[in-house]
Design a protein around this motif. Structure first.
Motif, PDB file in Angstrom:
ATOM      1  N   GLU A 116       6.963 -10.357  -5.843  1.00  0.00           N
ATOM      2  CA  GLU A 116       7.386  -9.098  -6.464  1.00  0.00           C
ATOM      3  C   GLU A 116       6.190  -8.278  -6.936  1.00  0.00           C
ATOM      4  O   GLU A 116       6.293  -7.066  -7.090  1.00  0.00           O
ATOM      5  CB  GLU A 116       8.327  -9.367  -7.643  1.00  0.00           C
ATOM      6  N   LYS A 117       5.061  -8.936  -7.179  1.00  0.00           N
ATOM      7  CA  LYS A 117       3.872  -8.241  -7.679  1.00  0.00           C
ATOM      8  C   LYS A 117       3.016  -7.658  -6.559  1.00  0.00           C
ATOM      9  O   LYS A 117       2.095  -6.901  -6.826  1.00  0.00           O
ATOM     10  CB  LYS A 117       3.022  -9.193  -8.516  1.00  0.00           C
ATOM     11  N   ASP A 118       3.284  -8.014  -5.318  1.00  0.00           N
ATOM     12  CA  ASP A 118       2.480  -7.558  -4.187  1.00  0.00           C
ATOM     13  C   ASP A 118       2.911  -6.157  -3.753  1.00  0.00           C
ATOM     14  O   ASP A 118       4.087  -5.809  -3.855  1.00  0.00           O
ATOM     15  CB  ASP A 118       2.618  -8.522  -3.013  1.00  0.00           C
ATOM     16  N   TYR A 119       1.942  -5.370  -3.270  1.00  0.00           N
ATOM     17  CA  TYR A 119       2.236  -4.001  -2.853  1.00  0.00           C
ATOM     18  C   TYR A 119       1.187  -3.512  -1.861  1.00  0.00           C
ATOM     19  O   TYR A 119       0.109  -4.093  -1.732  1.00  0.00           O
ATOM     20  CB  TYR A 119       2.309  -3.066  -4.064  1.00  0.00           C
ATOM     21  N   LEU A 120       1.524  -2.419  -1.183  1.00  0.00           N
ATOM     22  CA  LEU A 120       0.622  -1.776  -0.233  1.00  0.00           C
ATOM     23  C   LEU A 120       0.172  -0.448  -0.823  1.00  0.00           C
ATOM     24  O   LEU A 120       0.992   0.279  -1.403  1.00  0.00           O
ATOM     25  CB  LEU A 120       1.369  -1.522   1.089  1.00  0.00           C
ATOM     26  N   VAL A 121      -1.114  -0.133  -0.694  1.00  0.00           N
ATOM     27  CA  VAL A 121      -1.612   1.180  -1.102  1.00  0.00           C
ATOM     28  C   VAL A 121      -1.885   1.975   0.163  1.00  0.00           C
ATOM     29  O   VAL A 121      -2.643   1.544   1.037  1.00  0.00           O
ATOM     30  CB  VAL A 121      -2.893   1.084  -1.963  1.00  0.00           C
ATOM     31  N   TYR A 122      -1.216   3.113   0.256  1.00  0.00           N
ATOM     32  CA  TYR A 122      -1.388   4.021   1.392  1.00  0.00           C
ATOM     33  C   TYR A 122      -1.333   5.438   0.840  1.00  0.00           C
ATOM     34  O   TYR A 122      -0.422   5.774   0.078  1.00  0.00           O
ATOM     35  CB  TYR A 122      -0.277   3.791   2.427  1.00  0.00           C
ATOM     36  N   GLU A 123      -2.330   6.249   1.177  1.00  0.00           N
ATOM     37  CA  GLU A 123      -2.447   7.625   0.691  1.00  0.00           C
ATOM     38  C   GLU A 123      -2.345   7.702  -0.829  1.00  0.00           C
ATOM     39  O   GLU A 123      -1.627   8.536  -1.387  1.00  0.00           O
ATOM     40  CB  GLU A 123      -1.410   8.526   1.352  1.00  0.00           C
TER      41      GLU A 123
END
Length: 157
Positions: A116-123
């Protein structure tokens, strides 16, 4: 023969894909000083084992976040356009909301076992990766596809 198509897809992704960063939270491992009966660490253990790595306040070692740079095709879900393509995407990743994006990336970056803590950074935006699916040719994983749900701005970028 089918591995050839994966190599072609991977090369094109590296050349034409957009840059993004996958942030994976690592919970770390429990330090041996942790006492389950009390729920606290024992400072004496660290005095007796001075070469052991230090743990954090919750008795974990190697806790932190890993940033994995990657290339993928990322686009607004409403750009799918073609009705048959939309049906394929919807069948794979589920219902799409107005602000969602679609992620199509190489199969060498695992997006199936994220927390749940993982994420993608895009723009400069943070995206939650949801409903990942795999497209195969024969028994070869060609590409991973997922829904991206906006969760906020990335203050670090």
């Amino acid at each position: 023969m089918t591995i050839k198509y994966k190599r072609i897809f991977d090369k094109r992704t590296d050349k034409y894909g957009q840059s993004a960063i996958l942030h994976i939270y690592s919970p770390g491992e429990r330090c041996p000083c942790y006492d389950e009966s009390t729920g606290y660490g024992d400072p004496e253990w660290h005095r007796q084992n001075p070469t052991a790595p230090d743990c954090d306040d919750e008795c974990y070692i190697n806790r932190g976040e890993k940033a994995i740079p990657l290339k993928a095709f990322v686009f607004p879900a409403d750009n799918i356009g073609n009705k048959s393509m939309e049906e394929i995407v919807l069948a794979a990743i589920g219902q799409v909301k107005k602000d969602d994006y679609v992620y199509v990336g190489k199969s060498d970056i695992d997006i199936f076992n994220l927390s749940e803590k993982d994420y993608l950074v895009y723009e400069n935006k943070k995206w939650k990766i949801k409903n990942p699916d795999v497209y195969k040719i024969g028994d070869v994983d060609l590409t991973y596809v997922a829904l991206l749900e906006l969760i906020g701005e990335d203050k670090d970028e």
